[in-house]
Design an enzyme around this catalytic site. Structure first.
Site: not given
Length: 281
Positions: A44, A105, A166-167, A169-170, A230, A258
């Site tokens: 995503w 993902s 979001f980046l 979090l990975q 992750d 992740h």
């Protein structure tokens, strides 16, 4: 004038035009190397450039096909952004050549759905940090649905800040967090931000799709890869998936998050090469 009949005819014409557009729409590809083909499907809010360094590693032995999903990278957007319409666009772009498919993902959801609907074209399936049911159920380990709902709300309020979060979090909680985050940002920012239709549609797929039955019925060899750190897909998903498909080969990378193909490229490359060596395509 019969306005109801006119309205129905207009709706039918619109649907027909959408089908025609989907039939001709092609996605952007990057191809590296030669040998057994492997299709890589990104996650995503990403694009195929995220794979480039890793794809060049794999290309030492294989023909690596990296696809921009609709509305991501250099691919045109489609409406509606659904698994069915994505599958149609992939068909238009890749043809009917059998290949191993690797989805990461959201890409794992796409690849699993494609394997369900086109088993003759998927010689083997690799699911990296993916989940056939991305939202938590009473009997299934996954991300709480409220987290995805928060992402959707934040995306509409401030899309740039949400994508940056979001980046982060990975690669959260990894030893080389800052270096990996910089590398991840640089790769993602090569292209404009994904189309809002694709971002919303991708979150809707993650929230609504439940492909557990599809996983349990897979006829081709399949493997799944997870990281113990992750923050988006709990490692317990691996054992839950193996309960559905006993033949599934599950690999767990210690201290990986992740995005293991960036943080642990040697280990991931070895896993993929071993899987590819066992396939006949």
């Amino acid at each position: 004038m019969d306005y109801q009949r006119l309205s129905d005819r207009t709706f039918s014409t619109t649907i027909s035009l959408v089908k025609i557009l989907l039939t001709h729409l092609k996605l952007h590809l990057q191809i590296f190397g030669s040998g057994k083909p492997i299709v890589l499907i990104h996650g995503w809010a990403m694009h195929s450039g995220i794979w480039r360094a890793f794809a060049q590693r794999l290309a030492q032995q294989h023909r690596v096909i990296c696809v921009d999903l609709p509305g991501h990278g250099l691919s045109p957007v489609i409406e509606p952004f659904t698994l069915d319409s994505i599958s149609q666009a992939l068909d238009n772009t890749l043809g009917d050549e059998p290949a191993v498919w690797l989805g990461w993902s959201l890409g794992a959801t796409v690849a699993l759905d494609y394997a369900r609907s086109h088993p003759e074209r998927v010689k083997g399936l690799l699911l990296m940090c993916g989940n056939p049911c991305f939202t938590q159920q009473a009997d299934w380990p996954a991300m709480p649905s409220k987290v995805l709902a928060q992402f959707a709300e934040q995306l509409h309020a401030n899309s740039h800040a949400t994508l940056v979060r979001f980046l982060a979090l990975q690669v959260f909680d990894l030893d080389n967090y800052k270096t990996l985050l910089a590398e991840l940002k640089a790769a993602v920012m090569e292209c404009p931000a994904p189309d809002p239709v694709a971002l919303d549609g991708g979150l809707a797929i993650l929230k609504q799709a439940d492909l557990r039955q599809a996983l349990s019925a897979l006829p081709m060899p399949a493997a799944a890869l997870f990281g113990t750190r992750d923050a988006l897909v709990p490692v317990a998903v691996g054992e839950a998936m193996r309960q559905l498909l006993p033949a599934l080969h599950v690999q767990v990378l210690e201290k990986a998050g992740h995005i293991p193909f960036l943080s642990h490229p040697d280990a991931v490359q070895a896993i993929i090469n071993d899987f590819m060596d066992k396939q006949s395509c």
